[in-house]
Design an enzyme around this catalytic site. Sequence first.
Site, PDB file in Angstrom:
ATOM      1  N   LEU A 145       0.868  -1.169   0.000  1.00 50.79           N
ATOM      2  CA  LEU A 145       0.000   0.000   0.000  1.00 50.79           C
ATOM      3  C   LEU A 145       0.905   1.218   0.000  1.00 50.79           C
ATOM      4  O   LEU A 145       1.923   1.234   0.696  1.00 50.79           O
ATOM      5  CB  LEU A 145      -0.879  -0.022   1.255  1.00 50.79           C
ATOM      6  CG  LEU A 145      -2.222   0.713   1.245  1.00 50.79           C
ATOM      7  CD1 LEU A 145      -3.113   0.199   0.130  1.00 50.79           C
ATOM      8  CD2 LEU A 145      -2.909   0.537   2.598  1.00 50.79           C
ATOM      9  N   ASP A 146       0.557   2.235  -0.784  1.00 50.37           N
ATOM     10  CA  ASP A 146       1.369   3.455  -0.815  1.00 50.37           C
ATOM     11  C   ASP A 146       1.609   3.975   0.596  1.00 50.37           C
ATOM     12  O   ASP A 146       0.736   3.880   1.469  1.00 50.37           O
ATOM     13  CB  ASP A 146       0.662   4.554  -1.614  1.00 50.37           C
ATOM     14  CG  ASP A 146       0.702   4.319  -3.114  1.00 50.37           C
ATOM     15  OD1 ASP A 146       1.463   3.444  -3.557  1.00 50.37           O
ATOM     16  OD2 ASP A 146      -0.031   5.019  -3.831  1.00 50.37           O
ATOM     17  N   ARG A 147       2.768   4.576   0.808  1.00 46.71           N
ATOM     18  CA  ARG A 147       3.108   5.125   2.118  1.00 46.71           C
ATOM     19  C   ARG A 147       2.072   6.142   2.592  1.00 46.71           C
ATOM     20  O   ARG A 147       1.745   6.201   3.780  1.00 46.71           O
ATOM     21  CB  ARG A 147       4.493   5.793   2.051  1.00 46.71           C
ATOM     22  CG  ARG A 147       5.014   6.303   3.386  1.00 46.71           C
ATOM     23  CD  ARG A 147       6.392   6.915   3.241  1.00 46.71           C
ATOM     24  NE  ARG A 147       6.357   8.157   2.493  1.00 46.71           N
ATOM     25  CZ  ARG A 147       6.147   9.353   3.052  1.00 46.71           C
ATOM     26  NH1 ARG A 147       5.971   9.468   4.355  1.00 46.71           N
ATOM     27  NH2 ARG A 147       6.142  10.439   2.306  1.00 46.71           N
TER      28      ARG A 147
END
Length: 322
Positions: A145-147
Amino acid sequence: MRRRTPPPPSPLPQREGVDPVRVRLPGEGHWATVGEHLAERYGAARAEAVDAMFAAGRVVGADGRAVPADTAYVPGMFVWFHRDLPAEEPVPFPLEIVYRDEHIVVADKPHFLATTPRGSHVTETALARLRRELGLPALGAAHRLDRLTAGLVLFTVRPEERGAYQTLFRDRLVRKVYEAVAPYDPGLALPVTVRSRIVKERGTLTAREVPGEPNAVSRVEPAGHRADDGLARYRLTPETGQTHQLRVHMAALGVPILGDPLYPEVTASGPAGDFRRPLQLLARELEFTDPVTGAEHRLRSGRTLAAWSSYDTWGGGRGVGQ
């Protein structure tokens, strides 16, 4: 089909939940020594760091013994070492566990916490934290998942089972539902399914839409709006998993997600430790059939998006929006 021989086990333990770097010397090359290869591999910018590792005996072979820089180059040889860990600003938000059994851990990741070690984010990542906090050094991520995105991430407990769970995501057998807060546009006809071709070149911050056969499909549905502040909540269901797909598609619709520093335009990032105005995107639901146990999982994040629950305080200080 010839099976590739698995690498030998690491002779070095993890450090702060982070695996050592493993390097397999290429089968062909012009290097006379191990030191020459690593110096070229990591470049002039890191030459001093590489020299220091050899001098301190931190580069080791499969037997755990130090490998001197002048060791003769042997194609296929493995060496291990720990990189110097970067100074990182702690992400001051909890990493909640939504589900755990002997096969998987599903965590509810906060904004600003990377999923796995990469670049300048190493120990302050969901994977490293969970390994430390749960005492599970073999834990691995089944997807990322994107930061800047919060929400559900699935991790695997047993390395030999990781491929089965990764295959679920690869074959689109996991139903993922996201929630976002963005401007309300009364002229935008919803629900709508957005189809486009998205590409992202290595080394660039943003992805972009280009002509061609669609490789990114997102379903966008309304989930309520407010007249007083002109905001709306959206339910987003990606059918594919291109980098930044939902962020690109929402910006293309003219309703970019609040707090997005990349879309529709790249804006200056805040200083380290600035946790204000988190991206208002949340991986709300995961639904899948467990490939190992056959159990049906329907999991839901307990987080809220601050711009919707309390817009006046969103962006006000550390910790807001979690």
